[in-house]
Design a protein around this motif. Structure first.
Motif: not given
Length: 806
Positions: A156-170
């Protein structure tokens, strides 16, 4: 109480020592190392004895199969894209046998296989050492958790922590990291409760600002109140967020990456790993990142420098050491947030009436705040026997807030009152700017001693962790008072003088509140046992005793207090199909220590002592790992009740008895239906309400509960053969239901509309290079987050990256 507290600890330790003394060796153990044909340790190889046991090698190529019944077996090593390698072994009860295996491929060939075929179901992790503080497969664990892997972040070419957490359901953001003293990390909602990312490798990890993803191996999001194993200071009733960092491995490898994108994004990362001695007993790894980025608004920026060395040392076959450090230096403007006045009726109840232009920041780049963060962890592992090991851990963290923090708060509309006074009647739609000069430091120390066992008693397998934990958090604050510096009317798009001189003058007039120093200490003991009643049916029983002490040099005597809390946890798992399908149920507990309140009763000041607040969850569902790991996931329904909530019942009066209910359904899957195709998806629905509450919020959804409906999806595909081998594509996004960021019978309701955000990515890997392109928010959707606040999110952005490995 102190006497009882000591007796609880003695009882738990006595039970633990008794279990050690009665442990019997009814089976044997197989250990070994998997190497390539040129003698290099192999990684990500699956080891199994058909129908008996299976595991995965660690980064050094080592594996252990425990509790194998005596007899003749065939041990097999498998890695997708290679021919399996097997060896026969004779297991003797009470003994350990060594079986080393060699793959029919060189290390170079192995890397080519991994690039070509990819990791099977690379968005899924079957096992965790942190979720239960012991090695336990997901199918054996009665707790639900989600894992965000580094492979997914790379796709996903993630560069920040908040965007990474979008992959956790709920899991959904409430507001971004502010950097302010005490609670500067971002806030998220999980199962109806606010949560922050406070754990690194299962230990306290301060994140005053935001974490850097360059050192992330995976992110574990545990669902439900987890006070039994992790206490009350680091978790919420909805769960916890644990970041697992990258660790050294027995191989020389270097990876560099450059990413550039919209709004001035410039990012360089380096991942270097190498043995430091000829015997490969000392391994070193370094991750570093340079990050600069501007806001999409008319002002705002963030720049950070990150440095994370890690060292492992294998003293001998019994003793090893691990050292991790993270140094983050960051500076930026805190995100624009409009705080609604929650004591008076709203003037605007929707975005259209508010008239806010999301491209306006109402700040200046001179209003920046620095957030240096240091995290240090040292760990010693000692193998007591084939059944027991000791783990001693020391963790130290420091986070600072140094600079300007500002926010916008809706003012009051007033009318003349008796005696020519002014009486507030509603919010006026004009937001006052408040600024403080932050100068604070938070320091944490955590010391843990764990004993982890895997043994049989009377032919029944027990996997146990028993430990002692000391946690200390000290906050030193020398910040200024808040100064009023102008106002903002969202309906009037006018420029304003925000010179540093004007701000400093206002802060000087507001003055400084003096230095404060507060301390919290927690002494804990816990034990958790997973008992295999049959090979397919297991039970988990856990208990924590927790002593909380609140104090500090500047803490008033009335606010100094101590509380003892007990937190139980139980779970049942039945594997309907061994290692493929299980049904589970759990009871989990979380708690919060409540400070005494100085209130007036019958005209007299009285210090009222309250009991700890408790949350109790019951949950049931199914977990699956089917078709040789190609389809994995879980379905569950949970019911959480929080009791003993302290309510403000009048001027200077409070009582305990408020309740909150949170119920919901969760579904998550990861799939690898064909080679090269990986899918991760989730959907959650949460019903949450306050009861026995203040009349203005009785029966209403709490603000921290976030949207009722959330969904996430990512589909990644990489072509493995042919002329375009190495070409990959990704597509997905997030759906969020409507969100009531203000919900009060007196104040009113402000609702953010539902939205869907779509993202896409493409990549091409050839040889040592990988090229990537990512587009976030494809449709350029305007959307917001909030928690009695309003914060605009980023519009469409582009990012391109180049990775080189050697």
């Amino acid at each position: 109480m102190q006497k009882n507290y000591r007796s609880y600890f003695i009882t738990i330790i006595a039970i633990f020592m008794s279990m050690m003394s009665f442990a019997q060796n009814k089976s044997g153990t197989i250990t070994g190392t998997v190497r390539t044909s040129d003698g290099i340790s192999a990684d990500a190889v699956e080891i199994s004895i058909k129908g008996i046991a299976n595991t995965t090698v660690d980064r050094k190529g080592n594996y252990t199969l425990k509790n194998v019944p005596a007899g003749q077996y065939t041990v097999t090593a498998r890695l997708i894209g290679l021919k399996p390698t097997s060896s026969d072994v004779n297991v003797i009860a009470g003994s350990t046998v060594m079986v080393d295996l060699t793959l029919e491929a060189s290390n170079q060939q192995l890397q080519e296989v991994e690039i070509s075929h990819g990791k099977k179901n690379k968005y899924f992790a079957r096992e965790s050492d942190f979720v239960s503080k012991m090695p336990l497969k997901n199918l054996e664990n009665p707790q639900v958790y989600s894992v965000i892997t580094k492979e997914l972040l790379a796709d996903q070419v993630v560069t920040n922590f908040d965007d990474a957490l979008k992959n956790a359901p709920g899991l959904d953001k409430l507001w971004s990291a502010s950097g302010r003293a005490g609670d500067g990390a971002g806030y998220f909602t999980l199962r109806g409760f606010a949560v922050q990312p406070k754990l690194v490798n299962g230990l306290p990890g301060l994140t005053n600002g935001s974490l850097d993803v360059s050192n992330v191996e995976r992110i574990e999001v545990l669902k439900g109140p987890s006070g039994t194993l992790f206490g009350s200071s680091l978790v919420s009733y909805g769960g916890l967020i644990n970041t697992v960092t990258k660790q050294p491995f027995d191989q020389t490898a270097v990876e560099t990456n450059y990413t550039a994108g919209s709004y001035g994004l410039n990012r360089v990362t380096v991942d270097l790993n190498t043995p430091l001695d000829a015997e490969h007993k000392v391994l070193f790894r370094l991750n570093a990142a340079y990050h600069d980025e501007n806001s999409f608004q008319d002002a705002g920026f963030r720049k950070s420098r990150f440095f994370a060395p890690s060292l492992s040392y294998q003293l001998n076959d019994r003793v090893s050491f691990l050292f991790n450090a993270q140094f983050l230096s960051s500076e930026g403007t805190n995100p624009t947030q409009l705080f609604f006045n929650r004591s008076l009726p709203l003037k605007s109840t929707n975005l259209a009436a508010l008239g806010y232009n999301n491209r306006r920041s109402y700040t200046t780049n001179e209003l920046s705040i620095k957030n240096p963060v240091t995290t240090l962890q040292a760990q010693m592992n000692y193998k007591i026997s084939d059944q027991w090991r000791s783990q001693t851990i020391v963790s130290r963290g420091t986070a600072k807030s140094d600079g300007y923090y500002s926010y916008l708060f809706e003012g009051e509309a007033t009318v003349p009152g008796p005696g020519d006074t002014r009486v507030g009647v509603s919010g006026n739609g004009i937001f006052d700017r408040w600024i403080t000069d932050q100068n604070s430091t938070t320091e944490t120390t955590d010391i843990q001693q764990n004993f982890v066992g895997d043994f049989n008693i009377g032919g029944i397998r027990n996997r146990i962790v028993a430990g002692l934990d000391y946690y200390n958090s000290t906050s030193i604050n020398n910040s200024s008072n808040y100064a009023h510096v102008g106002s903002v009317n969202p309906l009037v798009d006018a420029a304003e003088n925000l010179s540093k001189q004007r701000i400093d003058t206002a802060i000087a007039a507001a003055g400084y509140g003096g230095s404060t120093r507060t301390t919290q200490e927690v002494y804990s003991a816990y034990v958790s046992d997973v008992i295999n009643i049959t090979p397919a049916f297991s039970a988990m029983a856990s208990l924590r005793a927790d002593r909380f002490q609140n104090g500090g040099l500047s803490t008033p005597q009335a606010s100094k207090f101590g509380q003892t809390a007990f937190s139980p946890k139980f779970g049942l798992v039945y594997q309907v199909i061994k290692d493929q399908l299980s049904v589970f149920g759990n009871y989990m507990n979380g708690f919060t220590n409540v400070a005494p309140v100085n209130q007036q009763i019958n005209g007299a000041n009285v210090i009222t002592i309250f009991d700890p607040e408790h949350a109790n969850q019951t949950e049931g569902g199914i977990k699956a790992d089917l078709f040789d790991g190609k389809l994995s996931g879980s379905l569950s329904y949970y019911d959480i009740k929080v009791s003993n909530i302290v309510l403000i019942t009048g001027p200077n009066t409070s009582s305990q008895g408020g309740e909150q209910y949170s119920k919901g359904f969760e579904a998550q899957i990861t799939a690898n239906p064909v080679d090269g195709l990986n899918i991760i998806a989730g959907y959650t629905k949460n019903k949450s309400k306050l009861t026995n509450a203040d009349p203005s919020t009785e029966g209403r959804r709490p603000l921290g509960a976030g949207p009722e409906d959330l969904a996430n999806l990512w589909i990644g595909y990489k072509i493995a053969t042919g002329s375009v081998k190495g070409l990959g594509f990704g597509f997905g996004g997030n759906y969020s239901g409507k969100n009531m960021i203000v919900n009060d019978a007196t104040v009113g309701v402000f609702t953010l509309p539902s939205y869907t955000i779509l993202n896409a990515a493409a990549s091409y890997g050839t040889g040592q290079f990988t090229f990537g392109l990512k587009v976030d928010n494809l449709t350029d959707k305007e959307y917001y987050k909030g928690w009695s606040t309003l914060e605009p999110m980023r519009p469409r952005t582009f990012a391109g990256s180049v990775t080189f490995r050697f």
